[in-house]
Design an enzyme around this catalytic site. Structure first.
Site, PDB file in Angstrom:
ATOM      1  CG  HIS A  99     -25.959 -14.747   7.737  1.00 36.28           C
ATOM      2  ND1 HIS A  99     -27.307 -14.948   7.588  1.00 36.28           N
ATOM      3  CD2 HIS A  99     -25.614 -13.779   6.856  1.00 36.28           C
ATOM      4  CE1 HIS A  99     -27.759 -14.130   6.651  1.00 36.28           C
ATOM      5  NE2 HIS A  99     -26.757 -13.422   6.187  1.00 36.28           N
ATOM      6  CG  ASP A 102     -27.985 -16.710  10.625  1.00 39.26           C
ATOM      7  OD1 ASP A 102     -28.158 -15.589  11.104  1.00 39.26           O
ATOM      8  OD2 ASP A 102     -27.935 -16.962   9.420  1.00 39.26           O
TER       9      ASP A 102
END
Ligand SMILES: [Mn+2]
Length: 411
Positions: A99, A102
């Site tokens: 993501h 992240d």
């Protein structure tokens, strides 16, 4: 460069090896049916679990240090990248997925946040060029920030929808920059808690609108991969619009998105929806939308998504049947047992890393002498149903036992 994992590169040593840090079955470069094991199924490291998950639960804070020796947020993000590429190399994992949040922490505004993403993605690209590792898919985290408390595409606030669109636009650019094969939508908060304040149809119209915008933009900047939706029935939202594969199929058909979207199916999401993982794989495959899988498992005694490593060898084998039948493009009526057996053999090998920690389960199975009658008595009802369906559809009982025996020998 500092080493983050104090272990050597994990070698393949064969089934008789006593080395706990060696592959017994997964030999990435071994060719099976003209294709290397690492190419049959592409294993990917998930940035959020592996590099970021610190064990936080509802009742406490994280118990695992995932700072990777960094002090400020950007330091941590960079070290995370170095550590990720080190462990991918040591485990012979060729792909990763992430993501946006992240890989780089969100800043005070979109412009600064995107600058951070540019900096980290430059580093990722450099590490990819050096190592040959690839991006399986990218996605945007549109559920963590409090702005998404009522959803992203389904939010009842135009500003939130616009922010989500901008965030997804950037995540698509990153995915293209890093050569990702796919782009995932997981709508954790795309759902509702009560219909008393929810316009269900409008929310789904808006979610589809966001997906069409994403597809149009991605194609305009050269993205050729598939989009995926990852079905999940609940958690955090009580009713999620992408409940399971069948529900998502209806949504994609209604909103004319079937040309661009496939499924990213997760085992534990299937079981939360009251299905087996195998059911979800089969529904996707038979409707031509089988895209990618998250091969985890849940805990049947718990009601939430535990994202555990798969340890039930029989279940993994049954799931591999679904994957392999797809790989060998068998139709249900083809009835070519030998082709299926070849496919299963390839799949067994390709799924070997998942089987690695399941030895204990297997020893328990072995002690049952693999007699079908015993299985029928001892295995849970859903497994019995699967076995029954498969023995009727694909196998004679002899074939099934033959495969199990060869499997027993291999383990
Ligand atoms: Mn999960």
């Amino acid at each position: 460069m500092a080493e983050y994992f104090n272990i050597p590169k994990i070698p393949y040593e064969g089934k008789n090896s006593k080395n706990p840090l060696a592959f017994k079955f997964y030999n990435p470069d071994e060719e099976i049916n003209g294709k290397k094991m690492r190419e049959h199924l592409k294993f990917a490291l998930s940035w959020w679990h592996t590099m970021g998950g610190d064990g936080t639960d509802m009742f406490g804070v994280g118990t695992a240090d995932k700072k990777w020796g960094g002090s400020d947020a950007m330091d941590i993000a960079k070290n995370k990248a170095y550590a990720a590429f080190e462990i991918m190399d040591k485990l012979s994992v060729d792909y990763y997925c992430f993501h946006d949040r992240d890989i780089a922490p969100e800043a005070d505004n979109l412009k600064e946040t995107n600058k951070r993403l540019d900096e980290i993605s430059d580093l990722l690209k450099e590490l990819m060029d050096k190592s040959g590792k690839k991006l399986l898919w990218g996605t945007a985290n549109c559920f963590n920030n409090p702005r998404y408390m009522h959803g992203a595409g389904t939010a009842p606030d135009a500003d939130v929808f616009a922010f989500a669109a901008a965030q997804i636009k950037k995540a698509l650019e990153l995915t293209v920059k890093l050569g990702g094969n796919g782009y995932v939508f997981w709508g954790g908060r795309e759902g509702y808690e009560t219909l008393l304040n929810t316009n269900l149809c409008l929310e789904q119209d808006n979610m589809a609108r966001l997906m069409h915008l994403a597809v149009d933009y991605a194609r305009s900047i050269g993205f050729k991969g598939d989009f995926y939706i990852e079905p999940k029935p609940k958690e955090p939202t009580k009713h999620q619009y992408d409940f399971d594969t069948a529900t998502v199929l209806g949504f994609l058909r209604k909103y004319d998105l079937l040309n661009d979207f496939k499924m990213n199916i997760e085992a534990n999401h299937a079981t939360l929806a009251g299905h087996t993982f195998q059911h979800e794989l089969r529904v996707a495959r038979e409707n031509g939308v089988f895209g990618s899988i998250d091969a985890n498992q849940g805990d049947m005694l718990l009601g939430w998504d535990t994202d555990q490593f798969p340890t039930n060898i029989l279940q993994v084998w049954i799931h591999s049947l679904s994957v392999c039948a797809w790989l060998t493009s068998l139709s249900r009526t083809a009835g070519s047992t030998s082709l299926l057996m070849t496919g299963m053999q390839a799949g067994k090998q390709a799924l070997a890393p998942m089987l690695f920690p399941a030895r204990l389960n297997w020893l328990i199975l072995k002690s049952m002498h693999l007699k079908r009658a015993m299985c029928l008595l001892l295995f849970p009802a859903d497994v019995r149903k699967c076995l029954k369906a498969f023995s009727i559809t694909f196998f004679s009982l002899t074939d099934l036992l033959k495969f199990w025996r060869s499997y027993e020998n291999a383990v």
